[in-house]
Design an enzyme around this catalytic site. Structure first.
Site, PDB file in Angstrom:
ATOM      1  N   CYS A 102       0.751  -1.212   0.077  1.00 53.31           N
ATOM      2  CA  CYS A 102      -0.156   0.020   0.013  1.00 53.31           C
ATOM      3  C   CYS A 102       0.771   1.160   0.074  1.00 53.31           C
ATOM      4  CB  CYS A 102      -0.912   0.141   1.251  1.00 53.31           C
ATOM      5  SG  CYS A 102      -2.122   1.417   1.096  1.00 53.31           S
TER       6      CYS A 102
ATOM      7  N   CYS B 251       0.013   4.233   1.542  1.00 53.44           N
ATOM      8  CA  CYS B 251      -0.323   5.318   2.471  1.00 53.44           C
ATOM      9  C   CYS B 251       0.807   5.603   3.445  1.00 53.44           C
ATOM     10  CB  CYS B 251      -1.555   5.037   3.154  1.00 53.44           C
ATOM     11  SG  CYS B 251      -1.544   3.376   4.050  1.00 53.44           S
TER      12      CYS B 251
ATOM     13  N   LYS C  63     -12.146  -4.763   2.338  1.00 50.01           N
ATOM     14  CA  LYS C  63     -11.709  -3.746   3.357  1.00 50.01           C
ATOM     15  C   LYS C  63     -12.511  -2.705   3.711  1.00 50.01           C
ATOM     16  CE  LYS C  63      -7.600  -1.183   4.448  1.00 50.01           C
ATOM     17  NZ  LYS C  63      -6.160  -0.871   3.980  1.00 50.01           N
TER      18      LYS C  63
ATOM     19  N   ARG D 196      -2.863   3.748  12.313  1.00 52.14           N
ATOM     20  CA  ARG D 196      -2.543   5.010  11.802  1.00 52.14           C
ATOM     21  C   ARG D 196      -1.506   5.875  12.800  1.00 52.14           C
ATOM     22  NH1 ARG D 196      -8.226   6.509   8.686  1.00 52.14           N
ATOM     23  NH2 ARG D 196      -8.126   4.371   7.539  1.00 52.14           N
TER      24      ARG D 196
ATOM     25  N   ARG E 151     -10.805   7.917   3.562  1.00 51.56           N
ATOM     26  CA  ARG E 151     -10.570   6.582   2.576  1.00 51.56           C
ATOM     27  C   ARG E 151     -11.748   6.007   2.137  1.00 51.56           C
ATOM     28  NH1 ARG E 151      -5.222   6.843   3.883  1.00 51.56           N
ATOM     29  NH2 ARG E 151      -4.355   5.864   5.829  1.00 51.56           N
TER      30      ARG E 151
ATOM     31  N   LYS F 115     -11.856  -7.505   6.582  1.00 52.85           N
ATOM     32  CA  LYS F 115     -11.126  -6.663   7.373  1.00 52.85           C
ATOM     33  C   LYS F 115     -11.947  -5.256   7.738  1.00 52.85           C
ATOM     34  CE  LYS F 115      -7.163  -3.625   7.709  1.00 52.85           C
ATOM     35  NZ  LYS F 115      -6.191  -2.960   6.803  1.00 52.85           N
TER      36      LYS F 115
ATOM     37  N   SER G 297      -6.381  -3.079  14.359  1.00 54.49           N
ATOM     38  CA  SER G 297      -5.506  -2.558  15.675  1.00 54.49           C
ATOM     39  C   SER G 297      -6.413  -2.223  16.647  1.00 54.49           C
ATOM     40  CB  SER G 297      -4.735  -1.275  15.195  1.00 54.49           C
ATOM     41  OG  SER G 297      -5.581  -0.256  14.351  1.00 54.49           O
TER      42      SER G 297
HETATM   43  C1  PBG Z   1      -2.831   0.220   4.828  1.00 55.95           C
HETATM   44  C2  PBG Z   1      -3.378  -0.568   5.814  1.00 55.95           C
HETATM   45  C3  PBG Z   1      -4.241  -0.093   7.150  1.00 55.95           C
HETATM   46  C4  PBG Z   1      -4.280  -1.298   7.873  1.00 55.95           C
HETATM   47  C5  PBG Z   1      -3.796  -2.212   7.229  1.00 55.95           C
HETATM   48  N1  PBG Z   1      -3.027  -1.682   6.048  1.00 55.95           N
HETATM   49  C6  PBG Z   1      -4.697   1.263   7.668  1.00 55.95           C
HETATM   50  C7  PBG Z   1      -5.701   1.854   6.731  1.00 55.95           C
HETATM   51  O1  PBG Z   1      -6.211   1.509   5.817  1.00 55.95           O
HETATM   52  O2  PBG Z   1      -6.016   3.049   7.152  1.00 55.95           O
HETATM   53  C8  PBG Z   1      -5.092  -1.242   9.327  1.00 55.95           C
HETATM   54  C9  PBG Z   1      -4.487  -2.452  10.079  1.00 55.95           C
HETATM   55  C10 PBG Z   1      -4.927  -2.344  11.442  1.00 55.95           C
HETATM   56  O3  PBG Z   1      -5.696  -1.368  11.997  1.00 55.95           O
HETATM   57  O4  PBG Z   1      -4.755  -3.074  12.354  1.00 55.95           O
HETATM   58  N2  PBG Z   1      -3.796   0.740   4.098  1.00 55.95           N
END
Ligand code: PBG
Length: 312
Positions: free
Chosen positions: A108, A110, A184, A194, A206, A237, A263
């Site tokens: 990714c 980001c 997702k 984040r 997003r 997810k 998380s």
């Molecule tokens: C990257 C990504 C994210 C997570 C996994 N890959 C963050 C997002 O999309 O903001 C989140 C994983 C977590 O919260 O444990 N795009």
């Protein structure tokens, strides 16, 4: 006696074989930084990984999932595909330390873009899907070249699985599987991540590319597209707020199904347990058992090491 019988008739069991342990890798040397919003989790520089890797191996956890935190970010996320980038270094290091531990890499942008969005932006500040695909394919290929066993695109751009599959195949990585973050959701439960990865968007959100929490048919459509483009493992997810989506995906598709206990799911249990409001181990096992019961074959969880300890 009763507990023995319960063990015999138990319908769902969680095994250490189901677990994937996420690790945050920070550019630099001698870094092992606690993550405030995720007690018990750390940011490691590549040279500091041996402790975490040894623990995962000794607990028989089959796989880790790597997230990179680069020293420098730019508009285009170029740090994501440098051959000596932070994730690429970490992959090599882990494969040296533990050749049998599967290394999965999150793909990714980001964490690598100065604006914190998952793709390249146009002048209007919108994510440019097709331009982003090129950068994602380069990133995936650089991970495979570094030795990654499985590539996990999490950006949610349209068509990414197909271009990544093509890029891998063209360079001799036709046996490297893709684990796609297929469904997702645009979730509040990513908050602590984040902070951990420094990847909060500088403006906007997003919701343009992640899914609306209210939708479930859309999830099945997204998964179907990923499977058609060549995803080998599919993913839902977050996990606990989307158990119904996991169940439907498990019923509908034959591909191995992964669920990501994100998380926020981790930090909620940690924070309430620290206050004495929840019993930590009971809630950890109940949460992952529910995710398996819903139909997941494997679970990405920051509790992986603790679960392995509880199971043994
Ligand atoms: C990257 C990504 C994210 C997570 C996994 N890959 C963050 C997002 O999309 O903001 C989140 C994983 C977590 O919260 O444990 N795009």
């Amino acid at each position: 006696m009763n507990s023995t019988l319960r063990r015999m008739v138990r319908e769902t069991s969680v095994s250490v074989d189901d677990l994937i342990y996420p690790l945050f890798i920070k550019e630099g040397r001698s870094v092992k930084e606690p993550i405030d919003a995720m007690p018990g989790q750390f940011r490691y520089s590549p040279d500091q990984l041996s402790g975490a890797v040894r623990e995962a191996v000794s607990r028989k956890i089959p796989a880790v999932l790597l997230f990179g935190i680069p020293g420098k970010k730019d508009k285009f996320g170029t740090g994501a595909h440098k051959s000596d980038g932070v994730v690429q270094q970490a992959v090599k290091r882990i494969k040296d330390l533990a050749p049998d531990l599967l290394v999965i890499t999150d793909v990714c942008l980001c964490e690598y873009t100065s604006h914190g969005h998952c793709g390249v932006l146009n002048e209007k500040g919108e994510v440019e899907n097709d331009e982003t695909l090129e950068v994602l394919a380069k990133t995936a290929l650089s991970h495979a070249k570094a030795g990654a066993d499985i590539i996990a695109p999490s950006d949610m751009m349209d068509g990414r699985v197909g271009v990544i599959r093509e890029a891998l195949d063209e360079s001799g990585f036709e046996h490297t599987p893709i684990m796609s973050y297929s469904a997702k959701y645009a979730s509040g439960f990513y908050g602590p991540f984040r902070e951990a990865a420094g990847s909060a968007p500088a403006f906007g959100d997003r919701r343009g590319y992640q899914m609306d929490p209210a939708n479930v048919r859309e999830a099945l459509r997204e998964i179907r597209l990923d499977v058609e483009e060549g995803a080998d493992i599919i993913m839902v997810k977050p996990a606990m707020p989307y158990l119904d989506v996991i169940r439907l995906a498990a019923d509908e598709f034959d591909e191995p199904l992964c669920a990501y206990q994100v998380s926020g799911e981790y930090s909620m249990i940690k924070a309430a347990s620290e206050r004495g409001w929840l019993s930590e181990d009971v809630c950890i096992m109940e949460s992952v058992t529910s995710i398996k019961r819903a139909g997941a074959d494997m679970i990405i969880t920051y509790f992986a090491c603790r679960i392995a300890e509880i199971l043994s």
